[in-house]
Design a protein around this motif. Sequence first.
Motif, PDB file in Angstrom:
ATOM      1  N   SER A  91       0.807  -1.211   0.000  1.00 39.14           N
ATOM      2  CA  SER A  91       0.000   0.000   0.000  1.00 39.14           C
ATOM      3  C   SER A  91       0.845   1.268   0.000  1.00 39.14           C
ATOM      4  O   SER A  91       0.312   2.357  -0.130  1.00 39.14           O
ATOM      5  CB  SER A  91      -0.928   0.003   1.211  1.00 39.14           C
ATOM      6  OG  SER A  91      -0.165  -0.001   2.391  1.00 39.14           O
ATOM      7  N   THR A  92       2.165   1.137   0.150  1.00 40.29           N
ATOM      8  CA  THR A  92       3.012   2.327   0.136  1.00 40.29           C
ATOM      9  C   THR A  92       3.155   2.855  -1.285  1.00 40.29           C
ATOM     10  O   THR A  92       3.087   2.093  -2.252  1.00 40.29           O
ATOM     11  CB  THR A  92       4.410   2.038   0.698  1.00 40.29           C
ATOM     12  OG1 THR A  92       5.012   1.011  -0.076  1.00 40.29           O
ATOM     13  CG2 THR A  92       4.348   1.620   2.155  1.00 40.29           C
ATOM     14  N   ARG A  93       3.363   4.142  -1.400  1.00 39.37           N
ATOM     15  CA  ARG A  93       3.492   4.756  -2.716  1.00 39.37           C
ATOM     16  C   ARG A  93       4.824   4.382  -3.347  1.00 39.37           C
ATOM     17  O   ARG A  93       5.826   4.226  -2.666  1.00 39.37           O
ATOM     18  CB  ARG A  93       3.393   6.261  -2.583  1.00 39.37           C
ATOM     19  CG  ARG A  93       2.042   6.721  -2.082  1.00 39.37           C
ATOM     20  CD  ARG A  93       1.999   8.193  -2.040  1.00 39.37           C
ATOM     21  NE  ARG A  93       2.130   8.682  -3.419  1.00 39.37           N
ATOM     22  CZ  ARG A  93       1.621   9.810  -3.849  1.00 39.37           C
ATOM     23  NH1 ARG A  93       0.984  10.594  -3.021  1.00 39.37           N
ATOM     24  NH2 ARG A  93       1.770  10.181  -5.095  1.00 39.37           N
ATOM     25  N   PRO A  94       4.858   4.254  -4.658  1.00 38.30           N
ATOM     26  CA  PRO A  94       6.136   3.980  -5.330  1.00 38.30           C
ATOM     27  C   PRO A  94       7.031   5.213  -5.290  1.00 38.30           C
ATOM     28  O   PRO A  94       6.637   6.269  -4.805  1.00 38.30           O
ATOM     29  CB  PRO A  94       5.702   3.645  -6.762  1.00 38.30           C
ATOM     30  CG  PRO A  94       4.399   4.324  -6.937  1.00 38.30           C
ATOM     31  CD  PRO A  94       3.746   4.326  -5.569  1.00 38.30           C
ATOM     32  N   ASN A  95       8.215   5.087  -5.836  1.00 39.58           N
ATOM     33  CA  ASN A  95       9.140   6.221  -5.889  1.00 39.58           C
ATOM     34  C   ASN A  95       8.506   7.359  -6.677  1.00 39.58           C
ATOM     35  O   ASN A  95       7.902   7.146  -7.729  1.00 39.58           O
ATOM     36  CB  ASN A  95      10.452   5.812  -6.553  1.00 39.58           C
ATOM     37  CG  ASN A  95      11.198   4.801  -5.718  1.00 39.58           C
ATOM     38  OD1 ASN A  95      10.994   4.722  -4.511  1.00 39.58           O
ATOM     39  ND2 ASN A  95      12.042   4.018  -6.358  1.00 39.58           N
TER      40      ASN A  95
END
Length: 103
Positions: A91-95
């Motif tokens: 669920s974390t945002r990509p770079n």
Amino acid sequence: MTMTAPEPPRPETTTWEIIPLGHGAWRISDGSRKQTDAGRLVAYVDRNDTGTLEVLWLRSPCPNRSRYRSIDELLSDLDAAVAQGTAPARSTRPNEIPHFPPA
């Protein structure tokens, strides 16, 4: 007031259970987790016509490879991936991609 229980301590070594599913197919499970834990299932392994093992990884952390020559090679790669650490949550945002204002 809400209280949450701390996560139980994990054993130092993970025991992998290799369960045969048929001729040339296996399921790899994490023996240190409960039967009811969905994270117990790690991967499905299938031997193709050339003898190569093809792996479908079902949880993180997992190795980057998906083809192996032997089960021992697969398990040593899996141990190394688990020892390296946990992967970021899905669920974390990509770079972030840098954006520049129009010229």
